[in-house]
Design an enzyme around this catalytic site. Structure first.
Site, PDB file in Angstrom:
ATOM      1  CB  ILE A  86      22.388  -0.207  22.432  1.00  0.00           C
ATOM      2  CG1 ILE A  86      22.134  -0.588  23.896  1.00  0.00           C
ATOM      3  CG2 ILE A  86      23.073  -1.332  21.669  1.00  0.00           C
ATOM      4  CD1 ILE A  86      23.343  -0.924  24.717  1.00  0.00           C
ATOM      5  CG  LEU A 118      18.578   1.049  17.081  1.00  0.00           C
ATOM      6  CD1 LEU A 118      17.804   1.853  16.066  1.00  0.00           C
ATOM      7  CD2 LEU A 118      17.637   0.115  17.831  1.00  0.00           C
ATOM      8  CG  ASN A 144      12.310   0.553  16.771  1.00  0.00           C
ATOM      9  OD1 ASN A 144      11.683   1.573  17.038  1.00  0.00           O
ATOM     10  ND2 ASN A 144      13.540   0.348  17.213  1.00  0.00           N
ATOM     11  CB  CYS A 202      14.631   4.188  13.183  1.00  0.00           C
ATOM     12  SG  CYS A 202      14.441   2.586  13.893  1.00  0.00           S
ATOM     13  CE  LYS A 228       9.342  -1.343  21.554  1.00  0.00           C
ATOM     14  NZ  LYS A 228      10.439  -2.246  21.945  1.00  0.00           N
ATOM     15  CG  ASN A 269      11.323   1.902  21.530  1.00  0.00           C
ATOM     16  OD1 ASN A 269      12.256   1.757  22.334  1.00  0.00           O
ATOM     17  ND2 ASN A 269      11.369   1.452  20.297  1.00  0.00           N
ATOM     18  CB  THR A 270      13.568   3.899  25.614  1.00  0.00           C
ATOM     19  OG1 THR A 270      14.084   4.158  24.317  1.00  0.00           O
ATOM     20  CG2 THR A 270      13.932   2.491  26.030  1.00  0.00           C
ATOM     21  N   GLY A 274       8.556  -0.915  31.883  1.00  0.00           N
ATOM     22  CA  GLY A 274       8.765  -1.003  33.323  1.00  0.00           C
ATOM     23  C   GLY A 274       8.105  -2.188  33.995  1.00  0.00           C
TER      24      GLY A 274
END
Ligand SMILES: Cc1cc2nc3c(=O)[nH]c(=O)nc-3n(C[C@H](O)[C@H](O)[C@H](O)COP(=O)(O)O)c2cc1C
Length: 311
Positions: free
Chosen positions: A81, A83, A137, A140, A175, A202-203, A254
């Site tokens: 996406i 962000l 987050n 980044c 995070k 996070n992913t 998940g």
């Protein structure tokens, strides 16, 4: 789950404390998968959950990456996406007002490309009515360090944490990114820098290739992998971090069923966030909460803390 139906489970203490943030129950919705809350208002009762973490906010609005931005994989989802978000001004003027009016516990996810941006965000969001905590987050890119993510080095992760903590009085949840060699060294660094809690993961960075077109599927080439595919990795990292630090840990990655949530509590998480599962079934969080309560009742657990497997 409505508040009245929860009252029948009076023996069980569902409340959890994340630093000074008191949650009525340990089920949160993860950033980027529940918008700014109002997108889900006709589908679920957000007030029945522990709270929501809104889509990551930056100083200026962002457009995000070129399409395609989403790709399904076996047991997972790749997203790039980029962000995309409305920016801090629109968030303060529009989004938070609705969340406050609805009395939804709100954690605001923030992102930046420099330490100064994070600091400014924290200062501007401090004392904004309706915000209960910040989730920082750190996945980044740090533009001053050649685009390497803040969360991949203990030093830069600590720098962001310190700056945010100094600029604001809200509880700070940092995070973590799983795209690192040693998650514990990053967790310890942010704890020492003053984080009130840690959320993870996070992913995970991934990609897919379209073999007919002979090019990457995602417009951004790489994307973040989420969903059931990443759960074993997330669970392992939560277990490690819950034993390497003494601040509360929020488990993410998940979580799709109540059984998944119980595994995370047993690994040491005090609360959990439901992400991709909400995109498949907006009621996933409510169902997970019901299942947690039933499991605790059937097995005579009286608090979330009791679920943690001892050393
Ligand atoms: C579409 C999408 C958008 C996301 N946006 C954000 C974001 O803005 N900030 C953030 O910290 N995490 C973001 N995430 C990561 C999730 O909050 C979560 O950490 C991750 O998806 C793992 O949990 P899950 O497997 O339950 O989805 C996003 C995830 C998805 C799928």
């Amino acid at each position: 789950m409505s508040e009245t139906s929860l009252k029948s489970h009076q023996k069980i203490k569902l409340q959890v404390e994340i630093g000074t943030l008191a949650l009525k129950n340990p089920v949160l919705l993860a950033s980027g998968t529940c918008g700014y809350g109002m997108e889900l208002k006709d589908l679920i009762d957000l007030r029945g959950l522990g709270g929501i973490v809104v889509k990551g906010i930056s100083l200026e609005p962002r457009q995000g990456n070129p399409p395609p931005r989403i790709h399904e994989t076996p047991c997972g989802l790749l997203n790039a996406i980029g962000l995309e978000n409305v920016g801090i001004r629109a968030f303060k003027e529009q989004k938070i007002k609705w969340l406050k009016k609805e009395k939804i516990t709100t954690i605001v996810n923030i992102l930046g490309n420099t330490i100064e941006e994070y600091e400014k965000m924290a200062r501007e969001l401090d004392r904004v009515e309706g915000i209960d905590a910040l989730e920082v987050n750190i996945s980044c890119p740090n533009v001053k360090e050649g685009g390497v993510a803040f969360g991949t080095s203990p030093e830069s992760a600590a720098c962001v944490t310190k700056a945010v903590k100094k600029a604001c009085t809200l509880p700070i949840i940092v995070k973590l990114s799983p795209n690192v060699t040693d998650i514990c060294e990053i967790a310890i660094a942010v704890e020492r820098a003053g984080a009130d809690a840690i959320s993870l993961i996070n992913t995970l960075l991934g990609m897919a290739i379209d073999i007919q077109k002979r090019r990457p599927v995602l417009g951004n080439t790489f994307g973040g992998l989420s969903g059931p595919a990443i759960k074993p990795i997330a669970l392992r990292m939560v277990w490690q971090v819950a034993r390497a630090t003494s601040i509360p840990v929020i488990g993410i990655g998940g979580i799709t069923t109540w059984q998944d949530a119980i595994e995370f509590f047993m690994a040491g998480a005090k609360a959990i966030q439901v992400g991709t599962a909400t995109l498949v079934d907006p009621g996933a969080g409510e169902k997970i909460l019901h299942g947690i309560v039933d499991f605790m009742e059937r097995n005579n657990y009286q608090s979330i803390d009791e679920l943690k497997i001892g050393e």
